[in-house]
Write a protein that holds these residues in place. Structure first.
Motif, short mmCIF file in Angstrom:
data_model
loop_
_atom_site.label_atom_id
_atom_site.label_comp_id
_atom_site.label_asym_id
_atom_site.label_seq_id
_atom_site.Cartn_x
_atom_site.Cartn_y
_atom_site.Cartn_z
N ALA A 1 0.85 -1.19 0.00
CA ALA A 1 0.00 0.00 0.00
C ALA A 1 0.88 1.24 0.00
CB ALA A 1 -0.92 0.01 1.21
N PHE A 2 0.34 2.33 -0.49
CA PHE A 2 1.12 3.57 -0.59
C PHE A 2 1.39 4.15 0.80
CE2 PHE A 2 1.84 8.06 -1.47
CZ PHE A 2 2.69 8.01 -2.56
N ASP A 3 0.33 4.28 1.59
CA ASP A 3 0.44 4.74 2.96
C ASP A 3 -0.80 4.28 3.71
OD1 ASP A 3 -1.64 6.48 2.24
OD2 ASP A 3 -0.28 8.16 1.89
N ARG A 4 -0.97 4.73 4.94
CA ARG A 4 -2.08 4.22 5.76
C ARG A 4 -3.44 4.72 5.31
NH1 ARG A 4 -0.46 1.43 10.19
NH2 ARG A 4 1.80 1.49 10.64
N ARG A 5 -3.47 5.74 4.46
CA ARG A 5 -4.75 6.20 3.91
C ARG A 5 -5.14 5.46 2.64
NH1 ARG A 5 -4.56 12.69 3.64
NH2 ARG A 5 -2.97 12.15 2.11
N ASP A 6 -4.21 4.70 2.09
CA ASP A 6 -4.43 4.02 0.81
C ASP A 6 -5.28 2.77 1.02
OD1 ASP A 6 -4.31 2.85 -1.67
OD2 ASP A 6 -2.19 2.28 -1.55
N ASP A 7 -6.53 2.82 0.53
CA ASP A 7 -7.39 1.63 0.61
C ASP A 7 -7.76 1.13 -0.79
OD1 ASP A 7 -9.15 3.57 -0.26
OD2 ASP A 7 -10.74 3.05 1.17
N PHE A 8 -6.92 1.47 -1.78
CA PHE A 8 -7.20 1.09 -3.17
C PHE A 8 -7.20 -0.42 -3.33
CE2 PHE A 8 -5.95 2.03 -7.84
CZ PHE A 8 -7.29 2.05 -8.19
N GLN A 9 -6.20 -1.09 -2.74
CA GLN A 9 -6.14 -2.55 -2.82
C GLN A 9 -7.33 -3.17 -2.10
OE1 GLN A 9 -2.78 -1.01 -4.43
NE2 GLN A 9 -3.25 -0.59 -2.29
N ASP A 10 -7.69 -2.61 -0.95
CA ASP A 10 -8.86 -3.11 -0.22
C ASP A 10 -10.12 -2.99 -1.07
OD1 ASP A 10 -7.75 -3.61 2.60
OD2 ASP A 10 -7.08 -1.58 2.20
N GLY A 11 -10.23 -1.87 -1.77
CA GLY A 11 -11.40 -1.67 -2.62
C GLY A 11 -11.51 -2.71 -3.71
N PHE A 12 -10.36 -3.09 -4.30
CA PHE A 12 -10.37 -4.12 -5.34
C PHE A 12 -10.84 -5.46 -4.78
CE2 PHE A 12 -8.23 -7.53 -7.74
CZ PHE A 12 -8.77 -7.30 -8.99
N VAL A 13 -10.35 -5.80 -3.58
CA VAL A 13 -10.76 -7.06 -2.95
C VAL A 13 -12.25 -7.02 -2.61
CG1 VAL A 13 -10.42 -8.60 -0.99
CG2 VAL A 13 -8.44 -7.53 -2.09
N ARG A 14 -12.73 -5.90 -2.12
CA ARG A 14 -14.15 -5.78 -1.80
C ARG A 14 -15.01 -5.96 -3.03
NH1 ARG A 14 -12.37 -1.87 2.05
NH2 ARG A 14 -12.60 -0.18 0.52
N ARG A 15 -14.55 -5.44 -4.18
CA ARG A 15 -15.32 -5.63 -5.41
C ARG A 15 -15.37 -7.11 -5.80
NH1 ARG A 15 -13.49 -0.39 -6.49
NH2 ARG A 15 -11.43 -1.07 -7.17
N LEU A 16 -14.24 -7.79 -5.63
CA LEU A 16 -14.22 -9.23 -5.93
C LEU A 16 -15.18 -9.99 -5.00
CD1 LEU A 16 -10.43 -10.11 -6.44
CD2 LEU A 16 -12.19 -9.90 -8.21
N ARG A 17 -15.29 -9.53 -3.76
CA ARG A 17 -16.07 -10.24 -2.75
C ARG A 17 -17.44 -9.61 -2.51
NH1 ARG A 17 -13.31 -13.62 0.53
NH2 ARG A 17 -14.57 -13.04 2.34
N ARG A 18 -17.86 -8.77 -3.46
CA ARG A 18 -19.18 -8.13 -3.39
C ARG A 18 -19.39 -7.36 -2.08
NH1 ARG A 18 -23.09 -12.79 -6.14
NH2 ARG A 18 -21.92 -12.92 -8.10
N GLY A 19 -18.36 -6.56 -1.75
CA GLY A 19 -18.51 -5.66 -0.62
C GLY A 19 -18.02 -6.19 0.71
N ARG A 20 -17.62 -7.44 0.78
CA ARG A 20 -17.21 -8.01 2.07
C ARG A 20 -15.68 -8.07 2.19
NH1 ARG A 20 -17.94 -12.91 2.53
NH2 ARG A 20 -18.43 -13.43 0.36
N GLY A 21 -15.17 -7.71 3.36
CA GLY A 21 -13.75 -7.88 3.64
C GLY A 21 -12.86 -6.87 2.94
N GLY A 22 -11.59 -7.22 2.85
CA GLY A 22 -10.61 -6.34 2.22
C GLY A 22 -9.32 -7.11 2.06
N ALA A 23 -8.26 -6.39 1.73
CA ALA A 23 -6.95 -7.03 1.56
C ALA A 23 -6.40 -7.45 2.92
CB ALA A 23 -5.98 -6.09 0.86
N SER A 24 -5.35 -8.23 2.87
CA SER A 24 -4.73 -8.75 4.09
C SER A 24 -4.19 -7.64 4.99
CB SER A 24 -3.58 -9.69 3.69
OG SER A 24 -2.76 -9.99 4.80
N GLY A 25 -4.16 -7.92 6.28
CA GLY A 25 -3.54 -7.00 7.22
C GLY A 25 -2.03 -7.05 7.16
N VAL A 26 -1.48 -8.03 6.46
CA VAL A 26 -0.03 -8.10 6.26
C VAL A 26 0.30 -7.20 5.08
CG1 VAL A 26 1.95 -9.59 5.79
CG2 VAL A 26 0.00 -10.47 7.10
N ARG A 27 0.73 -5.97 5.38
CA ARG A 27 0.95 -5.02 4.28
C ARG A 27 2.19 -4.19 4.49
NH1 ARG A 27 -4.53 -2.03 3.76
NH2 ARG A 27 -5.24 -4.18 3.99
N HIS A 28 2.81 -3.84 3.36
CA HIS A 28 4.01 -3.02 3.35
C HIS A 28 3.62 -1.63 2.85
CE1 HIS A 28 6.32 -6.74 3.81
NE2 HIS A 28 5.58 -7.25 2.84
#
Length: 303
Positions: free
Chosen positions: A199-226
Motif C-alpha cells: 500500500a502507498f500509505d495508511r490512507r491508501d485503501d485502493f487494494q482493499d477496494g479491489f478485494v471488496r469488489r471481488l467479494r461483493r462488498g465483504r472484507g478487504g486485503a490482508s492486514g499483512v501489508r508493506h
C-alpha cells in the motif's frame, strides 16, 4: 459574510492574514512584513471583527479556520493578479519569478504529469511548485488556497474554481511471478484476503477496494501489508515480491512484457477518473499550464 462586508475588506488586513498562515506565527509574520507583532495582531483582530468570524486557530503553527481559508485563498489570488499585472506593465522586479503551484497525485507525477510541464513554453522566470498528495485529497489544498490548481479525482468544483475532465488512469492488479506462485494459488477472492499486499500509505485503501469488489462488498486485503510512499518505490516493491498491488497501466505494461510482473485477474482493471481544477483567474501563466496539462493527459490517459 455579506457582499457589503466583502467589498470593504482592507487589503493590508487580508495580506497580513496570509502572512500569518504562511509564516506560522504572529512574530514571524511581523518580521516578514517589517511591522511589529502588535500591528499584525491588531490587523487580524480587525479583520475578524469586520467579517464577524474567527479566522485563525491560535495553534503552533497557526492554522486558518474554514472562513479563514476563504480569505487566504482570496489573498493568494489577489497576489497572483498583481504579479500578472506588474509583468504586463513591465514592472516586475529583476529575477522575480512567476510561480505556478499545483497539487498532483504521485502516480500522475511518476507517469505523465512532468511530460505536461515540458510542453509549457520556456518563459523566463516561470517556475513550478508541485505538492504531492493523493488524488482524493488534492482538492483540499486547492480549497485552502495552498495551490492554484490540482489534479483531482473529484468532478465537483472547489468554490471559485473551474473543472475539466482529463481522462482515466487505469490500474492493474499485479504481482511478481514467484510471489503469485507462492501466495496466490486458489480462488483470487479468497487468497487476496491473506496474501501480503503493498500500500502507498495508511490512507491508501485502493487494494482493499479491489478485494471488496471481488467479494461483493465483504472484507478487504490482508492486514499483512508493506507501506511504500512513492510511486516508483511502490512498483519496485511489487516487482520485488513484497506483495501484490494495484499498479498504473503505464508502469505495469513494460514490467509485464519483461516477465517481472504477472496479471492477477486478466481483463479486470480499475479506472480512476482525473480532473483538472484551477482558480477562475485570468492568469496567462495558469492558462498556458492548463492547456499543456490537458494536451498531455489526452495522450497519456484513457479517454
Amino acid at each position: 459574510m455579506n457582499a457589503e462586508g466583502m467589498a470593504e475588506l482592507p487589503l493590508d488586513q487580508v495580506r497580513t492574514l496570509l502572512a500569518v498562515v504562511d509564516e506560522g506565527t504572529f512574530d514571524a509574520a511581523a518580521a516578514a512584513l517589517h511591522v511589529t507583532p502588535s500591528a499584525v495582531s491588531q490587523r487580524v483582530k480587525a479583520l475578524e471583527q469586520r467579517t464577524g468570524r474567527v479566522l485563525l486557530l491560535r495553534t503552533k503553527p497557526v492554522r486558518p479556520t474554514e472562513s479563514g481559508a476563504v480569505l487566504v485563498r482570496l489573498a493568494r489570488q489577489l497576489a497572483r493578479l498583481e504579479r500578472d499585472a506588474r509583468a504586463e506593465l513591465g514592472l516586475s522586479g529583476a529575477g522575480e519569478a512567476t510561480r505556478v503551484s499545483v497539487a498532483v497525485n504521485a502516480d500522475s507525477l511518476a507517469t505523465w504529469f512532468l511530460g505536461a510541464l515540458t510542453r509549457v513554453p520556456r518563459e523566463p522566470g516561470l517556475c513550478f511548485e508541485l505538492r504531492r498528495e493523493d488524488e482524493d485529497h488534492t482538492a483540499a489544498l486547492l480549497r485552502e488556497g495552498a495551490v492554484m490548481a490540482a489534479v483531482t479525482s473529484s468532478p465537483d468544483p472547489v468554490p471559485g474554481c473551474s473543472v475539466r475532465a482529463l481522462g482515466r488512469m487505469r490500474y492493474l492488479p499485479v504481482a511478481a511471478p514467484e510471489f503469485a506462485a507462492r501466495h496466490l494459488g486458489g480462488p483470487l477472492r479468497e487468497v487476496l484476503t491473506r496474501a501480503p499486499v503493498v500500500a502507498f500509505d495508511r490512507r491508501d485503501d485502493f487494494q482493499d477496494g479491489f478485494v471488496r469488489r471481488l467479494r461483493r462488498g465483504r472484507g478487504g486485503a490482508s492486514g499483512v501489508r508493506h507501506y511504500v510512499p512513492t510511486s516508483e518505490g511502490f512498483v519496485e516493491a511489487v516487482a520485488a515480491g513484497l506483495g501484490w498491488g494495484m499498479v498504473p497501466e503505464a508502469q505495469a505494461d513494460p514490467l509485464l512484457r519483461a516477465g517481472r510482473l504477472v496479471p492477477l485477474a486478466p481483463g479486470r482493471s480499475v479506472d480512476v477518473p482525473l480532473y483538472w481544477q484551477q482558480w477562475k483567474l485570468d492568469s496567462p501563466a495558469l492558462a498556458v499550464v492548463a492547456e499543456a496539462v490537458a494536451t498531455a493527459a489526452a495522450g497519456a490517459l484513457r479517454q
